[in-house]
Design a protein around this motif. Structure first.
Motif, PDB file in Angstrom:
ATOM      1  N   UNK A   3      22.261  55.608 -42.054  1.00  0.00           N
ATOM      2  CA  UNK A   3      22.937  55.277 -41.166  1.00  0.00           C
ATOM      3  C   UNK A   3      22.061  56.645 -39.699  1.00  0.00           C
ATOM      4  N   UNK A   4      21.999  57.549 -40.215  1.00  0.00           N
ATOM      5  CA  UNK A   4      21.652  58.375 -38.993  1.00  0.00           C
ATOM      6  C   UNK A   4      20.336  58.211 -38.480  1.00  0.00           C
ATOM      7  N   UNK A   5      19.913  57.968 -39.458  1.00  0.00           N
ATOM      8  CA  UNK A   5      18.221  57.296 -39.032  1.00  0.00           C
ATOM      9  C   UNK A   5      17.827  56.341 -37.988  1.00  0.00           C
ATOM     10  N   UNK A   6      19.020  55.362 -38.140  1.00  0.00           N
ATOM     11  CA  UNK A   6      18.492  54.098 -37.731  1.00  0.00           C
ATOM     12  C   UNK A   6      19.307  54.529 -35.547  1.00  0.00           C
ATOM     13  N   UNK A   7      20.497  55.084 -36.060  1.00  0.00           N
ATOM     14  CA  UNK A   7      21.141  55.737 -34.978  1.00  0.00           C
ATOM     15  C   UNK A   7      20.241  57.049 -34.313  1.00  0.00           C
ATOM     16  N   UNK A   8      19.487  57.694 -34.627  1.00  0.00           N
ATOM     17  CA  UNK A   8      18.452  58.592 -34.151  1.00  0.00           C
ATOM     18  C   UNK A   8      17.564  57.412 -33.907  1.00  0.00           C
ATOM     19  N   UNK A   9      16.451  56.215 -34.643  1.00  0.00           N
ATOM     20  CA  UNK A   9      15.772  55.729 -33.804  1.00  0.00           C
ATOM     21  C   UNK A   9      16.274  54.825 -32.859  1.00  0.00           C
ATOM     22  N   UNK A  10      17.455  53.934 -32.940  1.00  0.00           N
ATOM     23  CA  UNK A  10      17.408  54.127 -31.552  1.00  0.00           C
ATOM     24  C   UNK A  10      17.794  54.316 -30.431  1.00  0.00           C
ATOM     25  N   UNK A  11      18.648  55.547 -30.805  1.00  0.00           N
ATOM     26  CA  UNK A  11      18.652  56.337 -29.493  1.00  0.00           C
ATOM     27  C   UNK A  11      17.407  56.436 -29.071  1.00  0.00           C
ATOM     28  N   UNK A  13      14.859  54.860 -28.980  1.00  0.00           N
ATOM     29  CA  UNK A  13      14.316  53.787 -28.383  1.00  0.00           C
ATOM     30  C   UNK A  13      15.033  53.454 -26.797  1.00  0.00           C
ATOM     31  N   UNK A  14      15.829  53.538 -27.079  1.00  0.00           N
ATOM     32  CA  UNK A  14      17.274  54.071 -25.872  1.00  0.00           C
ATOM     33  C   UNK A  14      16.563  54.660 -24.517  1.00  0.00           C
ATOM     34  N   UNK A  15      16.182  55.674 -25.081  1.00  0.00           N
ATOM     35  CA  UNK A  15      15.875  56.849 -24.287  1.00  0.00           C
ATOM     36  C   UNK A  15      14.758  56.608 -23.506  1.00  0.00           C
ATOM     37  N   UNK A  16      13.566  55.460 -24.504  1.00  0.00           N
ATOM     38  CA  UNK A  16      12.148  55.495 -23.977  1.00  0.00           C
ATOM     39  C   UNK A  16      12.439  54.402 -22.962  1.00  0.00           C
ATOM     40  N   UNK A  17      13.491  53.362 -23.085  1.00  0.00           N
ATOM     41  CA  UNK A  17      13.856  52.216 -22.084  1.00  0.00           C
ATOM     42  C   UNK A  17      14.179  53.649 -21.030  1.00  0.00           C
ATOM     43  N   UNK A  18      15.153  53.847 -21.332  1.00  0.00           N
ATOM     44  CA  UNK A  18      15.162  55.276 -20.113  1.00  0.00           C
ATOM     45  C   UNK A  18      14.140  55.694 -18.817  1.00  0.00           C
ATOM     46  N   UNK A  52       9.063  54.178 -36.186  1.00  0.00           N
ATOM     47  CA  UNK A  52      10.509  52.847 -35.806  1.00  0.00           C
ATOM     48  C   UNK A  52      11.001  52.840 -34.645  1.00  0.00           C
ATOM     49  N   UNK A  53      11.292  54.004 -34.060  1.00  0.00           N
ATOM     50  CA  UNK A  53      11.644  53.519 -32.647  1.00  0.00           C
ATOM     51  C   UNK A  53      11.509  53.099 -31.449  1.00  0.00           C
ATOM     52  N   UNK A  54       9.742  53.451 -31.333  1.00  0.00           N
ATOM     53  CA  UNK A  54       8.432  52.567 -30.740  1.00  0.00           C
ATOM     54  C   UNK A  54       8.510  51.298 -31.251  1.00  0.00           C
ATOM     55  N   UNK A  55       8.349  51.328 -32.629  1.00  0.00           N
ATOM     56  CA  UNK A  55       8.459  49.508 -32.531  1.00  0.00           C
ATOM     57  C   UNK A  55       9.674  48.791 -32.342  1.00  0.00           C
ATOM     58  N   UNK A  56      10.630  49.257 -32.722  1.00  0.00           N
ATOM     59  CA  UNK A  56      12.571  48.591 -32.025  1.00  0.00           C
ATOM     60  C   UNK A  56      12.591  48.589 -30.575  1.00  0.00           C
ATOM     61  N   UNK A  57      12.362  49.711 -29.904  1.00  0.00           N
ATOM     62  CA  UNK A  57      11.584  50.131 -28.332  1.00  0.00           C
ATOM     63  C   UNK A  57      10.662  48.212 -27.728  1.00  0.00           C
ATOM     64  N   UNK A  58       9.738  47.770 -28.817  1.00  0.00           N
ATOM     65  CA  UNK A  58       8.458  47.292 -28.103  1.00  0.00           C
ATOM     66  C   UNK A  58       9.485  45.776 -28.160  1.00  0.00           C
TER      67      UNK A  58
END
Length: 171
Positions: A3-11, A13-18, A52-58
């Motif tokens: 869950x920590x990995x998922x949270x950081x990947x999501x974080x 992705x959100x930072x890229x959106x910002x 993963x974080x950038x794939x989520x962003x995309x």
């Protein structure tokens, strides 16, 4: 993956959106902080989670969430002048992280960042050139050349930030 990995990947992705919304319009391709956050995601999270974080962003952008520059979303953005750059983000994050994982040094982080930027430029330039009727020279002068100084600066800062974060053991 926990869950920590998922949270950081999501974080990230959100930072890229910002970062996409911090934008200076200089033509069909705006100058944003996306590249900075893409680099950070790979350097800090590593190749797998950075990807993963950038794939989520995309994915968020493709399904219509307005996370791309100028508060845009949707598949049409991928087919537009910035699509090649956006599609390159997961691969760029992976490469930055991959190189940095091989040797934990500031020089390796800068090298990984420069390689990642080159991939972003290559795919972005290709897409922009195709949109410009195969005028790749014009696409280079509009979509690559103006960004080189700023992106090299982003690479240096991202490497320094990532090195500091890793040294502190924050992530």
């Amino acid at each position: 993956m926990n869950s920590r990995d998922v949270a950081f990947a999501g974080l990230f992705a959100a930072l890229t959106a910002v970062g996409a919304q911090i934008s200076i319009p200089i033509g069909p391709v705006p100058l944003t902080l996306q590249v900075f956050t893409v680099l950070l995601s790979g350097l800090i999270l590593g190749s797998r989670l950075g990807f993963l974080s950038q794939a989520v962003y995309l994915f968020m952008g493709v399904v219509g969430i307005p996370v791309f520059a100028n508060v845009q979303g949707g598949l049409a953005v991928i087919y537009g002048p910035t699509g090649g750059y956006l599609v390159a983000f997961p691969l760029a994050a992976f490469l930055a992280g991959y190189v940095a994982e091989r040797k934990d040094s500031l020089a390796a982080m800068v090298a990984g960042s420069v390689i990642a930027i080159a991939v972003i430029y290559a795919l972005g330039w290709l897409r922009l050139g195709l949109l410009m009727g195969n005028d790749f020279k014009k696409a280079f002068f509009i979509g690559v050349l103006p960004f080189i100084p700023a992106d090299l600066g982003k690479a240096l800062v991202a490497a320094a930030v990532a090195k500091t974060v890793k040294k502190w053991g924050v992530l």
